[in-house]
Each structure stands twice: as C-alpha cells, then as structure tokens.
Design an enzyme around this catalytic site. Structure first.
Site, short mmCIF file in Angstrom:
data_model
loop_
_atom_site.label_atom_id
_atom_site.label_comp_id
_atom_site.label_asym_id
_atom_site.label_seq_id
_atom_site.Cartn_x
_atom_site.Cartn_y
_atom_site.Cartn_z
N HIS A 320 0.40 -0.92 0.40
CA HIS A 320 -0.10 0.02 0.12
C HIS A 320 0.92 0.89 -0.10
O HIS A 320 1.56 1.39 0.53
CB HIS A 320 -0.44 0.58 1.05
CG HIS A 320 -1.89 -1.23 1.35
ND1 HIS A 320 -2.39 -1.93 2.26
CD2 HIS A 320 -2.88 -2.08 0.47
CE1 HIS A 320 -3.02 -2.14 2.30
NE2 HIS A 320 -3.53 -2.91 1.10
N TRP A 536 4.30 -0.48 4.48
CA TRP A 536 4.73 -1.62 5.61
C TRP A 536 3.37 -2.66 5.06
O TRP A 536 3.94 -3.90 6.46
CB TRP A 536 5.43 -1.73 6.92
CG TRP A 536 5.72 -0.03 7.44
CD1 TRP A 536 7.45 -0.38 7.29
CD2 TRP A 536 5.84 0.74 7.75
NE1 TRP A 536 8.15 0.45 7.58
CE2 TRP A 536 6.90 1.49 8.07
CE3 TRP A 536 4.59 2.09 7.63
CZ2 TRP A 536 6.89 2.83 7.71
CZ3 TRP A 536 4.87 2.84 8.07
CH2 TRP A 536 6.03 3.80 8.30
N HIS A 537 2.99 -2.98 4.43
CA HIS A 537 2.09 -3.59 3.89
C HIS A 537 2.54 -4.77 2.77
O HIS A 537 1.86 -4.96 2.16
CB HIS A 537 1.13 -3.51 3.78
CG HIS A 537 0.49 -2.58 4.87
ND1 HIS A 537 -0.49 -1.63 4.61
CD2 HIS A 537 0.91 -2.18 6.50
CE1 HIS A 537 -0.89 -1.65 6.13
NE2 HIS A 537 0.13 -1.51 6.59
N SER A 538 3.44 -5.88 2.85
CA SER A 538 4.32 -6.07 1.44
C SER A 538 3.32 -8.05 1.43
O SER A 538 3.66 -8.39 2.94
CB SER A 538 5.70 -6.45 1.67
OG SER A 538 6.30 -5.41 2.28
#
Length: 610
Positions: A320, A536-538
């Site tokens: 994101h 930080w939404h890998s």
C-alpha cells in the site's frame, strides 16, 4: 565453541520463520497434537517480556536504522519514484509484524477474501470461511457483543490509551461529517461490508485494556508452556532440503546479527512430516529460491541448482503506497511530536502506563480514519487514466474503498524540520495496480536480494494519490486547530498558482475548494513520486493461485512441485486487501492451522477457541 541453541537432529514439523503466522500455526498445532515435536527457526531476536514489544508507545523505535528487529530491504532505483530507491522494513523477530507494527486494527473488505476464492480458484478461502476465524482470534473489548467481532479470542482490541482521543482526532471526526455531508461518522468500519466504507470512525487498535500490545508471540506462544514446541531465535534458514521431490528438512545457520560469536557453519535439521515456510512476503520467496524452487533464469544467475521450476516465486509483490502530508496545529494542541521531544513528558507517561496502562505510552496516536471510496459524481475527478481501473476492480464491488485517509497528531519525518507543532494527513492507496518483484541475487542468505518495488508504475495509482492529497488538504484546512500547511513538504506548485495559498488558520466549512490546474496536478504527481513510501504492507510474493497463472502454492498451501512443503504467511495472497496486514495474517495462519490439522488427522473441535 558453544552454540546458542541445542537443536535436535529431527522434528515432526519444522517452521522456517518465527513471525505472526509462525507463532499462531506452531502454537495451535503443538497444543492440539502433543505427541508431535515442532521446531520454529526465527532469524531475528526473541521478544519475550521486552518492553519495546509490549509498551505501545515505543513502536517507532523499531524503525531506527540500528534496529535489530527489522530487516530493511532496498529496492532498485526507479523513475516511477523520481529516481529514488525505496526502503521497505519488514519484521525480523519472534512475533514478526505483530511485535513491531503500528497496531492499527483494520480488517479487509469481505470481497477481498471472496476474490481469493472466486477469481483464483481457492475453495475455502472466501469471506464466509475467513471472517469467523478473525472473530475467534480476538476479544473486541470495545464491544464484545458486536456483530462480526469476537469475545473470547487471545488477541485484544481497544481504542488504546485508556480510550482517550487526541483533540485533532475529535476535530477530524466533527469536521469530516460536516464537510463531507454524504460521509457520516460511524462506530463500525470493520464489518467486512459496504457500510464500513465512506464513514469517519474512531480507530481501534491491537492494544489491550491494560495498555499492552496485542502481539502473536505473547498471546499465542509465550503464554503457554508447550513442551513439544521449541522456538529458536537467531537461526537463519538458508534453504529447504528437498530429496526426490520431498521436503525432508531445512539447512540453517546461526544469524551473526543476533549471535555474533556463534559459528557460521551450516546445519541441517530434518522434518519427518512437514516443512512450513513462514518467513513473510519479504522472506519466504528467498528461502524457496535458495532451495532451488523458482524461475530457472533467476536460480542460474544466483548459482542455485534447479529443483522445481515455479515461475511465480518472488513475483506479484504488492504493498500500500503511503504518504503523510505535513500541516501545523496551533501551539495549544497536544501532538506526539512535541511529546516525543520532551524527555520529562515521556518519563511521566511511562509512570502512568506502569500504574494503570493508560496515557500516551499506551497508544499509537492514530485515532481516526475513513476508508474512502468516490461517489458516482466524484469518479470523474480522478481523471481518464483511472476509469478503466475503476471499472475493472471497483465498480461491481461496493465494499472496496479506494484509499485510507487519517489525520494523525504527528509527522514522523519532522526531526530535520523546524520545531513546529506538526500534524499529518496520512493516506494510502487501498489496491494499487502496480506490481514489483523480489528475487535472490546469491545463494548466500546474507546478500541483499534483487528488489523491484514497482511503486507508482501503474498510472491509476498516481491518480488515486493525487485525489487523496486534495481530499486530505480540504479536510485539514477546515480543522479549528489548523495553523497552516508546511509548504516546503507539499507539492511545489507553479508561481502564481491558487494552490500556493498561504493560510495561517482554519477556513470556514463553506470556503470554496482550492482549484487546481493541469500544471498543479503535474506538481502533485511529481510530489507523490518524490515522497511515496511503503506502508509496511508487503504481500503476494508466493501467490496462492494456479501454477499456470503464476501461482506458487495451491489452496492447501502446498508448494507446487515439492511434497511436504507449505507456505503459510502474508506472501500467499494472490491479490491485495484493504487492511493493515496483521488481521490478514491472522486469518491466513488460522486457516493454515485447520488445513495442517486435517492432514495430520485432527479435527476443528480440537482447537481451543475454534
């Protein structure tokens, strides 16, 4: 030389990775199958009892460049982000992201899970199957009786800080519903349905009523005395050992970043029944490729012999894309920037937290948000480059928002700026069309991978962030506490542009919107390329979909081409979800437990809380 852990030659199950999913899977299986031995190998440090993983207010400490609880993966340069390299942090500790994240409670849209089932052929992975697992995992202390939420799960959810909201949050809710007349305030934005969209809401947090972080390590793992489960920190898995097409164990070494004096010789531990890779979206594809499972040309360049050609390994990287735009508030309003720069205030807040679990060390400060979706009359505002993407992804799925927008009482990047009272309009795109990739560049696990973040490579993503900037600015400039935009960190509009308006106080709700020209829009687009970063939404790098479509695992989480090998973590979603990814990882892990338990001869009834 003594080794950090006494590890037996073999176990029934070996889990490669010790993050959120690993803690849940290992604990659940160990509890229900006491006759089985389970080993978890985590490359990062242990977290048990450490205050930086328990006290919510310390969450930013994990992003320090010297952090030992984070892995920082650097992308290649890209003109899509103004020639920059993007740095993506990912957890590297027992408990994974749940032990270091920002604790935002944000669930996916119901159609996100249904997409996995219907569009990618993964039976049993729809909303009807996964939503109940999220309910069972939580105790929603805000209202345990509320529909779609849970009352008896191990993870606790409150508003944090004792329930107190920052003044800027209160103003955002009040101004938001008045200015955006067709976007009211609601007490529910996480019910998996379209009623959760286009409402301003008080943001729940993965924080318990006693002010503690609600992580997977302390609430699934450390709180149990499971004699058949061994968790070893500082153990870096190099590869899965595959013999005759069957995963028989893993090769690992003691990570020198955790155990500096440990010997660096590789060791093998055997898995009698199953190997589960749970190293996350930034780790699991690398373990597979070092094991010889992946795309032939990638493995050849890295000097790794091919074991199984699975071309989708490391592809489909998604995130994101996030920007926080800085504004200032009048000096009388409490913000976290002024708090964090005051050692005495921090000390006082720590004493309060120790006394009753409330106050500024018991919160992340993110109190309010809206999951925004354009109304029909607004779609044209996003420009022609967006329409095709809207029709493809959003038009027939009314529960999908376009973006997440929040007003936060801080600006993380303020340390190099004048000591102003910063607040931030924080935005991330819910479903970016951009894709990236992550591949090994060497068989050596210490060597940095080849990472292409892909941010803003899809034109629709630029349009979304442009629209989000305008929406956030209009809302923020109407807050009673507004003291001006910090224009050096805004788009650099052309001289004479009305978008350069210098405001030192709030404007009326009835004030006309700022009018942007085509040149102004170009300035916003350039600003996004220069400012965009990870949320930080890998996810997505070991996608659960058919092999011929670039899939890596099937609906039972089996890796194609290798038996007794599964992946169970945030790398398996075939498509994105609108959520801070902790909840999605919980759903994946709890589903993995059911799959593995059934294959081991168990039943759903065995599981406490299920």
């Amino acid at each position: 030389m003594a080794t950090p852990h006494e590890i037996q030659p073999s176990y029934d199950l070996v889990v490669a990775g010790g993050g959120t999913a690993a803690c849940i899977v290992a604990s659940r299986i160990a509890s229900s199958f006491p006759q089985l031995s389970i080993l978890v190998l985590e490359q990062g440090p242990a977290t048990k009892g450490k205050i930086e993983h328990i006290q919510p207010g310390r969450f930013l400490s994990h992003l320090a460049p010297t952090s030992k609880t984070m892995q920082f993966t650097v992308s290649a340069e890209s003109m899509n982000v103004a020639g920059r390299k993007v740095v993506v942090p990912s957890a590297r500790c027992v408990g994974g992201g749940s032990a270091v994240n920002f604790m935002l409670y944000n669930r996916p849209a119901g159609s996100d899970f249904d997409d996995w089932e219907i569009e990618y052929g993964n039976a049993g992975w729809g909303k009807a199957d996964l939503a109940p697992l999220l309910q069972k995992a939580e105790t929603y202390e805000i209202d345990p009786e509320r529909r779609t939420h849970g009352a008896e799960g191990p993870l606790r959810v409150t508003f944090g800080g004792g329930g107190e909201m920052f003044e800027v949050g209160k103003q955002f809710l009040d101004v938001g519903q008045k200015y955006e007349k067709n976007r009211p305030v609601s007490d529910e934005a996480n019910a998996f349905d379209e009623k959760s969209i286009n409402v301003f809401y008080h943001m729940p947090k993965w924080i318990s009523s006693d002010g503690r972080r609600s992580d997977a390590a302390h609430h699934y793992l450390y709180n149990k005395n499971l004699e058949n489960l061994q968790v070893c920190d500082g153990c870096l898995v190099k590869r899965v050992v595959v013999e005759n097409g069957i995963a028989t164990g893993v090769e690992f070494l003691f990570d020198r970043r955790v155990h500096e004096a440990a010997p660096q010789d590789a060791r093998i531990v055997q898995a009698r029944k199953l190997v589960v890779i749970a190293a996350g979206a930034m780790g699991s594809p690398l373990v597979l490729e070092r094991s010889g499972i992946g795309r032939k040309d990638v493995l050849e360049r890295a000097g790794v012999p091919l074991v199984a050609e699975v071309t989708g390994v490391g592809e489909n990287y998604q995130d994101h894309t996030l920007v926080t735009v800085p504004y200032t508030a009048d000096s009388g309003v409490q913000t976290l920037n002024t708090f964090r720069s005051n050692p005495e205030a921090i000390k006082k807040a720590h004493v309060q937290w120790e006394r009753d679990g409330t106050g500024l060390m018991a919160t992340n400060g993110v109190d309010v948000a809206i999951k925004m979706r354009p109304h029909p009359e607004e779609i044209g505002e996003l420009g022609p480059e967006f329409i095709a993407y809207w029709n493809e992804l959003f038009a027939n799925k009314p529960d999908k928002p376009l973006l997440w927008l929040s007003l936060v009482p801080s600006y993380i990047s303020a340390s190099a700026l004048p000591p102003l009272n910063f607040i931030g309009s924080s935005i991330f795109a819910a479903y970016p069309g951009s894709r990236g990739s992550l591949h090994i560049s060497s068989a050596n696990p210490y060597v940095a991978p080849d990472f292409q973040a892909g941010f803003l490579s899809h034109p629709a993503d630029v349009a979304v962030m442009r629209w989000a900037y305008k929406k956030g600015r209009e809302l923020t400039r109407r807050l009673p506490c507004f003291a001006g935009a910090y224009m050096p960190r805004h788009p650099q509009f052309p001289a004479g542009s009305t978008a350069n308006v210098a405001e030192t106080g709030p404007v009326a709700l009835s004030e006309p919107k700022i009018v942007y020209t085509a040149e102004d829009d170009k300035a916003i687009d350039q600003y996004m390329r220069e400012s965009i970063q990870t949320a930080w939404h890998s996810l997505g790098t070991c996608a659960m979909k058919p092999l011929e479509q670039g899939g890596v695992v099937d609906s039972k989480l089996n890796v194609y081409g290798v038996k007794q090998l599964k992946v169970a973590d945030l790398s398996i979603p075939p498509s994105n979800v609108h959520a801070n990814t902790y909840s999605t990882t919980i759903a994946i892990a709890e589903k993995a437990v059911l799959i593995i338990a059934k294959e081991l001869g168990g039943s759903v009834e065995q599981f406490t809380g299920l």
